[in-house]
Design a protein around this motif. Structure first.
Motif, PDB file in Angstrom:
ATOM      1  N   LEU A   1      -6.523 -24.412  23.850  1.00  0.00           N
ATOM      2  CA  LEU A   1      -6.592 -23.315  22.891  1.00  0.00           C
ATOM      3  C   LEU A   1      -5.835 -23.648  21.607  1.00  0.00           C
ATOM      4  N   VAL A   2      -4.670 -24.258  21.753  1.00  0.00           N
ATOM      5  CA  VAL A   2      -3.895 -24.671  20.573  1.00  0.00           C
ATOM      6  C   VAL A   2      -4.658 -25.730  19.790  1.00  0.00           C
ATOM      7  N   ARG A   3      -5.308 -26.645  20.501  1.00  0.00           N
ATOM      8  CA  ARG A   3      -6.096 -27.683  19.825  1.00  0.00           C
ATOM      9  C   ARG A   3      -7.240 -27.066  19.031  1.00  0.00           C
ATOM     10  N   LEU A   4      -7.864 -26.028  19.595  1.00  0.00           N
ATOM     11  CA  LEU A   4      -9.016 -25.398  18.960  1.00  0.00           C
ATOM     12  C   LEU A   4      -8.630 -24.517  17.777  1.00  0.00           C
ATOM     13  N   THR A   5      -7.483 -23.851  17.874  1.00  0.00           N
ATOM     14  CA  THR A   5      -7.147 -22.812  16.897  1.00  0.00           C
ATOM     15  C   THR A   5      -5.887 -23.083  16.085  1.00  0.00           C
ATOM     16  N   ALA A   6      -4.978 -23.937  16.584  1.00  0.00           N
ATOM     17  CA  ALA A   6      -3.665 -24.129  15.965  1.00  0.00           C
ATOM     18  C   ALA A   6      -2.920 -22.794  15.814  1.00  0.00           C
ATOM     19  N   SER A   7      -3.224 -21.837  16.676  1.00  0.00           N
ATOM     20  CA  SER A   7      -2.662 -20.489  16.571  1.00  0.00           C
ATOM     21  C   SER A   7      -1.212 -20.451  17.042  1.00  0.00           C
ATOM     22  N   PRO A   8      -0.300 -19.918  16.223  1.00  0.00           N
ATOM     23  CA  PRO A   8       1.086 -19.774  16.681  1.00  0.00           C
ATOM     24  C   PRO A   8       1.202 -18.799  17.850  1.00  0.00           C
ATOM     25  N   VAL A   9       0.309 -17.811  17.919  1.00  0.00           N
ATOM     26  CA  VAL A   9       0.325 -16.885  19.054  1.00  0.00           C
ATOM     27  C   VAL A   9      -0.029 -17.624  20.342  1.00  0.00           C
ATOM     28  N   ALA A  10      -0.998 -18.519  20.271  1.00  0.00           N
ATOM     29  CA  ALA A  10      -1.356 -19.320  21.441  1.00  0.00           C
ATOM     30  C   ALA A  10      -0.181 -20.208  21.858  1.00  0.00           C
ATOM     31  N   ARG A  11       0.537 -20.769  20.891  1.00  0.00           N
ATOM     32  CA  ARG A  11       1.705 -21.596  21.204  1.00  0.00           C
ATOM     33  C   ARG A  11       2.815 -20.759  21.829  1.00  0.00           C
ATOM     34  N   LEU A  12       2.961 -19.522  21.370  1.00  0.00           N
ATOM     35  CA  LEU A  12       3.964 -18.628  21.945  1.00  0.00           C
ATOM     36  C   LEU A  12       3.636 -18.326  23.406  1.00  0.00           C
ATOM     37  N   ASN A  13       2.383 -17.984  23.663  1.00  0.00           N
ATOM     38  CA  ASN A  13       1.972 -17.706  25.043  1.00  0.00           C
ATOM     39  C   ASN A  13       2.044 -18.964  25.909  1.00  0.00           C
ATOM     40  N   ARG A  14       1.774 -20.106  25.299  1.00  0.00           N
ATOM     41  CA  ARG A  14       1.893 -21.365  26.040  1.00  0.00           C
ATOM     42  C   ARG A  14       3.334 -21.578  26.498  1.00  0.00           C
ATOM     43  N   ALA A  15       4.311 -21.192  25.671  1.00  0.00           N
ATOM     44  CA  ALA A  15       5.720 -21.363  26.047  1.00  0.00           C
ATOM     45  C   ALA A  15       6.051 -20.574  27.305  1.00  0.00           C
ATOM     46  N   VAL A  16       5.487 -19.387  27.437  1.00  0.00           N
ATOM     47  CA  VAL A  16       5.704 -18.601  28.655  1.00  0.00           C
ATOM     48  C   VAL A  16       5.138 -19.342  29.860  1.00  0.00           C
ATOM     49  N   ALA A  17       3.915 -19.868  29.711  1.00  0.00           N
ATOM     50  CA  ALA A  17       3.293 -20.595  30.818  1.00  0.00           C
ATOM     51  C   ALA A  17       4.080 -21.852  31.174  1.00  0.00           C
ATOM     52  N   VAL A  18       4.590 -22.562  30.165  1.00  0.00           N
ATOM     53  CA  VAL A  18       5.429 -23.742  30.422  1.00  0.00           C
ATOM     54  C   VAL A  18       6.676 -23.324  31.181  1.00  0.00           C
ATOM     55  N   GLY A  19       7.268 -22.179  30.807  1.00  0.00           N
ATOM     56  CA  GLY A  19       8.444 -21.696  31.514  1.00  0.00           C
ATOM     57  C   GLY A  19       8.165 -21.418  32.975  1.00  0.00           C
ATOM     58  N   GLU A  20       6.973 -20.922  33.278  1.00  0.00           N
ATOM     59  CA  GLU A  20       6.609 -20.665  34.679  1.00  0.00           C
ATOM     60  C   GLU A  20       6.304 -21.962  35.420  1.00  0.00           C
ATOM     61  N   ALA A  21       5.686 -22.903  34.720  1.00  0.00           N
ATOM     62  CA  ALA A  21       5.272 -24.147  35.377  1.00  0.00           C
ATOM     63  C   ALA A  21       6.425 -25.132  35.538  1.00  0.00           C
ATOM     64  N   ASP A  22       7.269 -25.258  34.507  1.00  0.00           N
ATOM     65  CA  ASP A  22       8.287 -26.316  34.489  1.00  0.00           C
ATOM     66  C   ASP A  22       9.713 -25.806  34.383  1.00  0.00           C
ATOM     67  N   GLY A  23       9.892 -24.500  34.394  1.00  0.00           N
ATOM     68  CA  GLY A  23      11.233 -23.950  34.321  1.00  0.00           C
ATOM     69  C   GLY A  23      11.510 -23.323  32.962  1.00  0.00           C
ATOM     70  N   ALA A  24      12.450 -22.357  32.978  1.00  0.00           N
ATOM     71  CA  ALA A  24      12.723 -21.569  31.775  1.00  0.00           C
ATOM     72  C   ALA A  24      13.197 -22.428  30.609  1.00  0.00           C
ATOM     73  N   ARG A  25      14.009 -23.456  30.883  1.00  0.00           N
ATOM     74  CA  ARG A  25      14.516 -24.272  29.777  1.00  0.00           C
ATOM     75  C   ARG A  25      13.386 -25.058  29.101  1.00  0.00           C
ATOM     76  N   ALA A  26      12.415 -25.481  29.888  1.00  0.00           N
ATOM     77  CA  ALA A  26      11.257 -26.149  29.295  1.00  0.00           C
ATOM     78  C   ALA A  26      10.474 -25.160  28.423  1.00  0.00           C
ATOM     79  N   GLY A  27      10.401 -23.916  28.877  1.00  0.00           N
ATOM     80  CA  GLY A  27       9.733 -22.901  28.077  1.00  0.00           C
ATOM     81  C   GLY A  27      10.456 -22.639  26.768  1.00  0.00           C
ATOM     82  N   LEU A  28      11.797 -22.590  26.821  1.00  0.00           N
ATOM     83  CA  LEU A  28      12.579 -22.393  25.595  1.00  0.00           C
ATOM     84  C   LEU A  28      12.395 -23.568  24.642  1.00  0.00           C
ATOM     85  N   ALA A  29      12.312 -24.767  25.197  1.00  0.00           N
ATOM     86  CA  ALA A  29      12.084 -25.943  24.351  1.00  0.00           C
ATOM     87  C   ALA A  29      10.717 -25.866  23.685  1.00  0.00           C
ATOM     88  N   ALA A  30       9.727 -25.285  24.398  1.00  0.00           N
ATOM     89  CA  ALA A  30       8.380 -25.163  23.839  1.00  0.00           C
ATOM     90  C   ALA A  30       8.337 -24.156  22.687  1.00  0.00           C
TER      91      ALA A  30
END
Length: 381
Positions: free
Chosen positions: A291-320
């Protein structure tokens, strides 16, 4: 009285009048008058051919207006012979109306209002109630929109992407007044999907169905917001989820990915999980990457950070989150969520309170305030 039938016939009747030479504004006004006449007459004397009846009555009203106020005529309208009542013929110009109502010269709010009126067949009063504004205000908005597109001619296809964004705006208005705009957006998108085999139209329809299926669980009995992880998934509409997944799979099989298909794929993964813990967060991150590749949307990147936090841990999400504008809507709320899951309850409580002050949504403000109070209570315990 089948109001749904009336609304479904509206765009085709407008298109027929347009094909006979009427301007869009004049045709739309005449059809609205015909609809009001139908509401008065049909309960006692329903017509054999509802579409032909509407065409005949709307055409008569249009001719009456032209004859009475010839100075307002914008182009030649054939007035020498009135078509005899009977089956309505001609091409359904509904797709043209979708493009017209989503014309780039219109503001998003005007495009939505005009779409609901001309394509959706809603009255000005219904649209005003849905948007919680006075009827006169909405009438002025629609009138300005019609003037804006009065001279627009389509000698080539319009921008389907703009149409989809307008429909998604309608969907995101949710429910207010006496009109369910989520359901209305789904109805209009279904009609659009029946007129075109575009993958993104199917993707948007799938996305709407998958989100709408979760609606019963999104609020509590008192109207408060319920976060996804806390929702009662047994109340989700499984038949609607199955339909949405089927529509999405057929679109993805054509291998022409677009942003609405990617969003629908994310929604499908959420819908497929029996709980937050069983959600395939790794695959969701991968779809957010698309989705980020298709749109470059900052909202998509924000939501991606939440998913990264669930997949790889909260600190990874904060880094995202690094590199995203802190003024982005929900940025502070996402930081609060990730800090909470990293064990920083004090920091999370402070951020939840800050996010509550920043949001314009009353329901979201109350939800975030409750989250801050919950964490403060945990700290004191």
């Amino acid at each position: 009285m089948d109001e749904a039938l009336l609304r479904s016939l509206t765009p085709a009747v407008i298109g027929i009048l347009g094909g006979r030479g009427a301007s869009f504004a004049a045709a739309e006004d005449a059809v609205q008058e015909a609809l009001l006449e139908a509401l008065r007459v049909w309960p006692a004397a329903p017509p054999r051919d509802p579409k032909a009846w509407l065409v005949t009555v709307a055409w008569r009203k249009l001719l009456d207006e032209v004859r009475a106020e010839a100075s307002r005529r914008r182009r030649e309208v054939r007035v020498d012979a009135e078509p005899a009542p009977g089956p309505a013929t001609g091409t359904d110009d509904t797709l043209w109306l979708y493009f017209l109502c989503a014309h780039p010269s219109l503001s998003p709010t005007s495009a939505v209002a005009l779409t609901l009126r001309a394509v959706g067949g809603l009255t000005t009063r219904q649209i005003a109630r849905a948007y919680l504004v006075p009827e006169a205000t909405m009438a002025q908005r629609i009138c300005r929109a019609k003037r804006t597109v009065a001279d627009v001619r389509f000698d080539r296809p319009g921008d389907l992407g703009t149409v989809l964004r307008v429909l998604y705006l309608v969907f995101n208005e949710g429910y207010s007044g006496d009109i369910d705009l989520e359901a209305e957006a789904i109805r209009l998108t279904r009609r659009l999907a029946a007129m075109t085999e575009d993958e993104e139209v199917a993707g948007l329809l799938a996305l709407m169905l998958l989100h709408h299926a979760r609606r019963p669980a999104r609020t509590g009995p008192d109207g408060t917001l319920v976060a996804l992880r806390e929702q009662d998934r047994s109340s989700w509409d499984t038949a609607m989820i199955a339909e949405g997944v089927g529509v999405l799979q057929a679109a993805l099989a054509r291998d022409r990915l677009g942003e609405f298909q990617a969003q629908a794929a994310i929604a499908a993964l959420h819908a497929d999980a029996a709980s937050v813990a069983e959600t395939d967060w790794v695959q969701i991150v991968q779809w957010y990457d698309e989705l980020v590749r298709l749109t470059a949307s900052p909202v998509a990147r924000l939501n991606r950070a939440v998913a990264v936090g669930e997949a790889d841990g909260a600190r990874a999400g904060l880094a995202a989150l690094e590199g995203l504008d802190p003024a982005l809507p929900r940025h502070t709320a996402v930081r609060a969520y990730l800090h909470e899951h990293d064990g920083d309850l004090a920091g999370a409580a402070r951020l939840y309170a800050e996010a509550a002050r920043l949001t314009p949504s009353l329901a979201e403000r109350e939800h975030l305030t409750r989250q801050a109070a919950r964490l403060r209570a945990l700290e004191r315990a």
